[in-house]
Design an enzyme around this catalytic site. Structure first.
Site, PDB file in Angstrom:
ATOM      1  N   GLN A  28       0.840  -1.193   0.000  1.00 45.01           N
ATOM      2  CA  GLN A  28       0.000   0.000   0.000  1.00 45.01           C
ATOM      3  C   GLN A  28       0.879   1.247   0.000  1.00 45.01           C
ATOM      4  O   GLN A  28       1.245   1.778   1.048  1.00 45.01           O
ATOM      5  CB  GLN A  28      -0.939   0.012   1.207  1.00 45.01           C
ATOM      6  CG  GLN A  28      -1.971   1.105   1.090  1.00 45.01           C
ATOM      7  CD  GLN A  28      -3.068   0.996   2.120  1.00 45.01           C
ATOM      8  OE1 GLN A  28      -3.154   0.064   2.886  1.00 45.01           O
ATOM      9  NE2 GLN A  28      -3.930   1.997   2.134  1.00 45.01           N
ATOM     10  N   PHE A  29       1.209   1.721  -1.205  1.00 40.80           N
ATOM     11  CA  PHE A  29       2.097   2.873  -1.329  1.00 40.80           C
ATOM     12  C   PHE A  29       1.492   4.133  -0.726  1.00 40.80           C
ATOM     13  O   PHE A  29       2.213   5.053  -0.355  1.00 40.80           O
ATOM     14  CB  PHE A  29       2.495   3.105  -2.796  1.00 40.80           C
ATOM     15  CG  PHE A  29       1.455   3.804  -3.620  1.00 40.80           C
ATOM     16  CD1 PHE A  29       1.496   5.176  -3.780  1.00 40.80           C
ATOM     17  CD2 PHE A  29       0.435   3.087  -4.232  1.00 40.80           C
ATOM     18  CE1 PHE A  29       0.540   5.829  -4.545  1.00 40.80           C
ATOM     19  CE2 PHE A  29      -0.511   3.720  -5.001  1.00 40.80           C
ATOM     20  CZ  PHE A  29      -0.468   5.097  -5.156  1.00 40.80           C
ATOM     21  N   THR A  30       0.174   4.190  -0.579  1.00 44.18           N
ATOM     22  CA  THR A  30      -0.456   5.401  -0.044  1.00 44.18           C
ATOM     23  C   THR A  30      -0.069   5.660   1.405  1.00 44.18           C
ATOM     24  O   THR A  30      -0.267   6.772   1.900  1.00 44.18           O
ATOM     25  CB  THR A  30      -1.990   5.341  -0.181  1.00 44.18           C
ATOM     26  OG1 THR A  30      -2.486   4.208   0.527  1.00 44.18           O
ATOM     27  CG2 THR A  30      -2.404   5.271  -1.639  1.00 44.18           C
TER      28      THR A  30
END
Length: 153
Positions: free
Chosen positions: A86-88
């Site tokens: 989850q790069f966010t």
């Protein structure tokens, strides 16, 4: 700290009774007890951070002992980990209303380190299920406690 530039790998760890991840209408991974880990990889991260966070995840004592105290790890309770990229989590929200992801690792490097975390966990004896890197996914979970911890390395 959320809202600040994140220069390190970050994991949101939830103790779960069950968790599953779906992508493209199909189940990708599922655990029936243990941890659901959302993992964000920053541009500055490398092998050391992947190894360190895997060790921390395997040994994080957030499961209750017979007295109800947090004294057992996912290893101690024979649990599993559902690991979802989850790069966010690496978002910088300090300016304006649109998050900046400039501190997130490039996809090919993030995927390599995400896979390294999964391999390290498996090497420590933790069963690991994963989502599909870079895909749009739906995560369903039953948070047990609820217990949620944010780890930065």
């Amino acid at each position: 700290m959320f809202g600040m530039i994140c220069s390190s790998m970050r994991a949101v760890v939830q103790r779960v009774a069950e968790a599953r991840v779906f992508g493209d209408g199909q189940a990708l991974g599922e655990v029936s007890g243990g941890l659901c880990v959302l993992l964000g990889v920053a541009a500055a991260d490398g092998e050391d951070e992947a190894v360190r966070i895997a060790g921390k995840l395997a040994r994080l004592r957030i499961f209750p002992d017979e007295d109800g105290r947090f004294d057992r790890s996912v290893l101690d309770v024979n649990g599993s980990v559902l690991l979802v990229s989850q790069f966010t989590l690496i978002a910088d929200t300090a300016k304006g209303n649109r998050p900046s992801f400039s501190e997130a690792a490039r996809p090919e490097e993030a995927e390599r380190l995400y896979e390294r975390v999964a391999a390290e966990l498996r090497g420590l004896g933790v069963p690991v299920e994963t989502g599909r890197f870079g895909a749009h996914m739906r995560v369903e979970l039953a948070n047990d406690g609820p217990v949620t911890i944010v780890l930065d390395v």
